[in-house]
Scaffold this active site. Structure first.
Site, PDB file in Angstrom:
ATOM      1  N   SER A  38      -9.104   1.928   3.820  1.00 54.66           N
ATOM      2  CA  SER A  38      -8.137   2.763   2.667  1.00 54.66           C
ATOM      3  C   SER A  38      -7.436   1.710   1.878  1.00 54.66           C
ATOM      4  O   SER A  38      -6.643   2.272   0.933  1.00 54.66           O
ATOM      5  CB  SER A  38      -7.236   3.856   3.588  1.00 54.66           C
ATOM      6  N   SER A  67      -9.265  -0.649   7.539  1.00 57.47           N
ATOM      7  CA  SER A  67      -8.791  -0.537   6.534  1.00 57.47           C
ATOM      8  C   SER A  67      -8.450  -1.771   5.783  1.00 57.47           C
ATOM      9  O   SER A  67      -7.906  -1.574   4.500  1.00 57.47           O
ATOM     10  CB  SER A  67      -7.748   0.765   6.272  1.00 57.47           C
ATOM     11  N   LYS A  97       0.907  -1.190  -0.082  1.00 62.62           N
ATOM     12  CA  LYS A  97      -0.016   0.030  -0.104  1.00 62.62           C
ATOM     13  C   LYS A  97       0.831   1.300  -0.006  1.00 62.62           C
ATOM     14  O   LYS A  97       2.083   1.200   0.489  1.00 62.62           O
ATOM     15  CB  LYS A  97      -0.747  -0.212   1.106  1.00 62.62           C
TER      16      LYS A  97
END
Length: 476
Positions: free
Chosen positions: A162, A186, A88
């Protein structure tokens, strides 16, 4: 071990999981160059529609794959040698910028994050950095700076956030696994909305270094994969401390728990929504899906009892100062950062809370451990919804104010954040699909350092439900 590719891109390993691809490369059925090249080609083909990646490391990953093939030819073997994975874009990779979903010009990082260093030590080839919303705040993955990341099951919908770019990439078969992060759900939320396994491990299980702790202990790193075994494999590869870490739990070997009989467990089915300041309700389709998961667990011999976990208001008082002060910290230490007005507003609130309120929030955690820990005198695991709704449309978060945004995200995702306050592990497992064909999930929640129990239970569920056999149709 390759399969036919409807896009015509060579060679397609979309159907192979992390362990399968690692075995194929180690056994010589496919080269790392071919596996990494295939992943990069799929990323490029999907980027215009799926938009899962912020950074694609084509040149560097290709060179690293060639080096992996030379090492394999010389007889070297590592758990992930030559296997393409993604991380990420809140995680540092040497030579690449870390934008964390924001706009601006970012200098390349000079060192790998500890989690990336460990993935490389296990032999993984990092093909790119996946999209995330600004500073990980929302269960949507979109921003002015990169657009909308879309759900491979329905491109009008968000994959969640996220870690939405990570979940979209894995669900679509661009990569077999990705490392995400979870500060309020997330990992688990996008896993639920894309039919994946997502593990939020015990705080400190995977180092957040160069942060001694992330967002004042709320945020941890963890895997997103299609199967429990693959999630355990990636967790084992990334786990381990840095000398500067504030939290260093005793080590585990997650892969050893896969296939292990969890025993007959006492499971609490808790549908109660934790305290929120806005009106929330559990969608009936989600409730039915979670109850079906409970029925499956009963069929596997576990005792499942409807028993709501009462969180109380103190847990929210611990969460908000840590979350908003964490946003302020990242916002103010990054010169030239360009952000949405809502991010700037949250950073301003975080400045107010970064003081006595933050100190008090940290002091509450031991009390919460004891209070919620009492619930586990009668139960081994809590089963709860991961989200209250199916994935919303991508544009629902666009152009709305702070209050409307808070109402939107709370209505959709009120269930996951308490376990970030506690720092305890939780695993999202796929729970089926809505009538419209949208994936939903359920979470298995345990006490401190209970990942082996949760993983063995999740693997037992997977053997019964076979969720990894359901894949979205490629449409890029």
């Amino acid at each position: 071990m390759t399969v036919s590719d409807p896009t015509g891109l060579p060679p397609d390993t979309r159907e192979l999981g992390l362990a399968e691809l690692a075995a194929a490369i180690a056994g010589g059925a496919i080269t790392s160059a071919a596996a990494v090249g295939g992943a990069l080609d799929r990323i490029d083909a999907a980027q215009g529609t799926l938009n899962a990646f912020r950074v694609v490391r084509r040149e560097r990953a290709t060179a690293e794959a060639a080096d992996a093939d030379r090492r394999l030819a010389a007889g070297e073997r590592l758990p992930l040698l030559g296997v393409p994975v993604a991380v990420k874009d809140d995680t540092d990779i040497a030579g690449e910028p870390t934008a964390f979903g924001c706009g601006g010009d970012f200098a390349p990082k000079t060192e790998d994050a500890e989690s990336v260093r460990r993935l490389r030590a296990a032999g993984a080839v990092i093909v790119g950095k996946t999209n995330t919303c600004e500073l990980g705040q929302w269960p949507f993955t979109s921003a002015e700076w990169f657009g909308h990341t879309r759900n491979p099951w329905d491109r009008t919908r968000t994959p969640g956030g996220s870690s939405g770019g990570a979940s979209a990439a894995v669900a679509a078969g661009l990569v077999p696994a990705a490392l995400g992060s979870d500060g309020a759900g997330s990992i688990r939320i996008p896993a639920a909305w894309t039919n994946l396994v997502g593990i939020k491990p015990q705080r400190g299980r995977i180092s957040t270094w160069p942060e001694a702790e992330a967002f004042y202990g709320l945020t941890v790193n963890g895997p997103l994969t299609r199967t429990v075994a693959d999630a355990a494999l990636l967790l084992d590869a990334a786990a381990g401390p840095h000398p500067g870490d504030l939290h260093t739990p005793a080590p585990i070997t997650a892969s050893d728990a896969v296939g292990r009989d969890p025993g007959r467990l006492r499971i609490a089915l808790s549908l109660r929504i934790p305290f929120t300041a806005t009106r929330t309700a559990l969608d009936p389709e989600i409730e039915r899906a979670v109850r079906r998961t409970a029925d499956t667990l009963r069929g596997l011999g576990h005792t499942v009892t409807v028993a709501d976990l009462h969180y109380g208001v103190m847990i929210g008082a611990s969460f908000l100062p840590r979350s908003l002060a964490g946003i302020r910290r990242v916002y103010h230490r990054t010169p030239g950062l360009q952000v949405d007005p809502r991010t700037a507003a949250n950073a301003r609130i975080g400045r107010v809370l970064d003081g006595p309120a933050l100190y008090a929030a940290r002091q509450l955690e031991p009390l919460l451990h004891r209070r919620i820990g009492h619930f586990f005198r009668d139960y081994d695991v809590v089963l709860a919804p991961t989200t209250a709704t199916a994935p919303p449309r991508v544009e629902e978060i666009d152009g709305i104010g702070v209050n409307a945004t808070n109402n939107l995200i709370t209505a959709a995702c009120p269930y996951t954040w308490p376990w970030n306050v506690l720092g305890w592990p939780s695993v999202n497992v796929p729970a089926g699909f809505t009538d419209a064909g949208l994936p939903v999930g359920a979470q298995l929640m345990g006490t401190a350092n209970s990942e082996p129990q949760l993983i063995s239970l999740a693997a037992q569920l997977e053997s019964e439900l076979q969720w990894h056999r359901h894949r979205p149709t490629p449409w890029w």
